[in-house]
Design an enzyme around this catalytic site. Structure first.
Site, PDB file in Angstrom:
ATOM      1  N   ASP A 161       0.833  -1.203   0.000  1.00  0.00           N
ATOM      2  CA  ASP A 161       0.000   0.000   0.000  1.00  0.00           C
ATOM      3  C   ASP A 161       0.868   1.253   0.000  1.00  0.00           C
ATOM      4  O   ASP A 161       0.570   2.230  -0.692  1.00  0.00           O
ATOM      5  CB  ASP A 161      -0.927  -0.004   1.221  1.00  0.00           C
ATOM      6  CG  ASP A 161      -1.783   1.251   1.279  1.00  0.00           C
ATOM      7  OD1 ASP A 161      -2.576   1.465   0.351  1.00  0.00           O
ATOM      8  OD2 ASP A 161      -1.646   2.019   2.249  1.00  0.00           O
ATOM      9  N   ARG A 168       0.488   6.815  -6.560  1.00  0.00           N
ATOM     10  CA  ARG A 168      -0.817   7.449  -6.770  1.00  0.00           C
ATOM     11  C   ARG A 168      -0.732   8.948  -6.516  1.00  0.00           C
ATOM     12  O   ARG A 168      -1.354   9.749  -7.210  1.00  0.00           O
ATOM     13  CB  ARG A 168      -1.857   6.818  -5.843  1.00  0.00           C
ATOM     14  CG  ARG A 168      -2.301   5.415  -6.252  1.00  0.00           C
ATOM     15  CD  ARG A 168      -3.079   4.741  -5.126  1.00  0.00           C
ATOM     16  NE  ARG A 168      -4.252   5.505  -4.750  1.00  0.00           N
ATOM     17  CZ  ARG A 168      -4.879   5.395  -3.573  1.00  0.00           C
ATOM     18  NH1 ARG A 168      -4.413   4.562  -2.650  1.00  0.00           N
ATOM     19  NH2 ARG A 168      -5.942   6.128  -3.313  1.00  0.00           N
ATOM     20  N   LYS A 187      -5.605  -2.711   5.111  1.00  0.00           N
ATOM     21  CA  LYS A 187      -5.046  -2.467   6.442  1.00  0.00           C
ATOM     22  C   LYS A 187      -5.992  -2.947   7.538  1.00  0.00           C
ATOM     23  O   LYS A 187      -5.560  -3.461   8.569  1.00  0.00           O
ATOM     24  CB  LYS A 187      -4.719  -0.983   6.612  1.00  0.00           C
ATOM     25  CG  LYS A 187      -3.568  -0.508   5.732  1.00  0.00           C
ATOM     26  CD  LYS A 187      -3.065   0.851   6.136  1.00  0.00           C
ATOM     27  CE  LYS A 187      -3.936   1.975   5.643  1.00  0.00           C
ATOM     28  NZ  LYS A 187      -3.785   2.250   4.189  1.00  0.00           N
TER      29      LYS A 187
END
Length: 437
Positions: A161, A168, A187
């Site tokens: 992530d 991103r 998460k």
């Protein structure tokens, strides 16, 4: 199998197989898929989204990219409450006392804030001597003893992530609903919990600015929860103005304590009661939200909730006497009242601007290296729907020696006052669930 073919397939809107997603993400973690290809893939997802099956595989790969946290020694029903973030969001502080009052455990990983105020960990560290667990064993012991355990996130949890988010952020794909949902849920799923409650903030002070966008995120996260057969509830809540009256760190601790004494702001009290009632429904202690809220009110009136918060503070090394003596918390050297320049009804309060007015005083961080000043912040005296007279106080700024003029300007600009009467706004918009209600 080649990364470029997977990118092309996703670009053309064709559903990817489990094997293709696994190959691509394994390559991203292992370094065989370079960042430029990963960036192209993220943009293809941004435009074409992901199916439920794709999201399940994608989230599973994220979740299993690092450690899975299980709490084998915890003897309580575990609820993981997560908020997408907002101004004045001190909910976890109040929940520490209320969840414990119903034998619900909170074993959660929280972060430090980067923005208008500190994160949950920063807020609790306004308490002198307060220390969070540093190991899983310490966390388990704290939860068993007090019902509440909070510690910082580890880089070993969902490291994929972190890699994806860094890309991103620089490729304009942060706002992709599937990518946001998988980031949050990976998460949550990586950490053991019997139920997950997701507080999705909506409005000017939230990442999700409109209700349709927030509803889509909520439904996507519920879909992921359903894929993993997990009990998940999403609550869409109003962040068109700050939550409660206090924005800062020490002052938010005080407001959370006042709420557990039955003297909290109406909007914050409503949110806390709703979340605890939902947790009681997930646990199976009540069948309706109204029944749950009645139990919450009993726990507040009896003093049970405040007693459990005291126990948590004491267990963490803080002085529980602060619950009745706020002078034991950091206090700013000065206060200044910001007054209205006209009469009328408060039509809008830009939550983000209020957050910035607290941040420039030192209540939050602009960079990771900044040091939080726990004593400073803002206390709102007028909220949306309130009538204000010219010269009447809109808010109080608590400050030391930093950026007062900037803070005042931001706060003044945050308020819009109209001549016509304005209705007060609801804090709870919608509640959705899967495998629960």
């Amino acid at each position: 199998m080649r990364a470029v073919d997977i990118i092309q397939k996703k670009r053309d809107g064709i559903e990817l197989t489990d094997a293709e997603i696994s190959f691509f993400l394994d390559g991203a973690m292992g370094g065989t898929v370079p960042d430029y290809q990963l960036s192209a893939f993220l943009m293809a997802v941004y435009f074409n989204g992901m199916t439920k099956e794709e999201l399940k595989t994608f989230t599973s790969k994220m979740m299993h990219s690092g450690d899975l946290i299980n709490f084998e020694g915890i003897k309580k029903f575990l609820i993981d409450k997560h908020s997408t973030g907002g101004v004045g969001d001190k909910t976890t502080i109040a929940l520490a006392g209320l969840f414990a009052a119903f034998d619900i455990g909170t074993a959660k990983l929280s972060g430090r804030g980067l923005g208008h105020t500190g994160g949950t960990i920063d807020k609790f560290e306004a308490i002198d001597g307060f220390k969070f667990p540093e190991t899983k064993e310490e966390l388990i012991n704290m939860v068993n003893e007090t019902g509440t355990g909070i510690m910082g996130y580890s880089d070993k949890i969902v490291p994929l992530d972190k890699k994806l988010y860094s890309l991103r952020d620089v490729t304009a794909t942060v706002s992709s609903i599937p990518l946001i949902a998988s980031s949050i849920m990976s998460k949550k799923l990586a950490v053991q919990a019997d139920g997950i409650i997701l507080d999705v903030k909506v409005g000017s002070g939230a990442f999700m600015k409109d209700i349709d966008q927030a509803r889509e995120l909520a439904k996507t996260m519920l879909s992921i929860g359903d894929s993993f057969n997990r009990k998940v509830v999403t609550v869409l809540t109003n962040m068109d103005q700050p939550l409660g009256h206090a924005v800062g760190n020490a002052n938010e601790i005080i407001e959370a304590i006042e709420t557990l004494k039955g003297r909290g702001p109406e909007d914050f009290t409503e949110l806390v009661e709703t979340i605890v009632a939902l947790a009681l429904q997930i646990k199976g202690d009540v069948s309706t939200l109204e029944e749950g809220k009645a139990k919450v009110l009993e726990a507040i009136k009896s003093g049970k909730a405040i007693d459990h918060l005291k126990a948590f503070i004491a267990c963490a090394g803080g002085n529980p006497d602060l619950v009745d003596d706020y002078s034991l918390l950091p206090k700013a050297k000065h206060e200044v009242e910001v007054k209205s320049n006209k009469s009328g009804w408060v039509y809008r309060i830009e939550a983000e601007e209020i957050g910035k007015s607290a941040m420039v005083l030192g209540a939050g961080r602009e960079t990771k290296e900044d040091i939080i000043d726990h004593s400073v912040g803002v206390i709102l005296k007028k909220k949306v729907g309130d009538y204000v007279k010219e010269g009447e106080t809109l808010a109080i700024i608590q400050y030391n020696d930093k950026n007062l003029d900037s803070s005042i300007k931001l706060l003044e600009d945050a308020y819009t006052i109209e001549d016509r009467e304005v209705s007060k706004t609801n804090v709870i918009f919608e509640i959705h669930s899967v495998n629960v209600l």
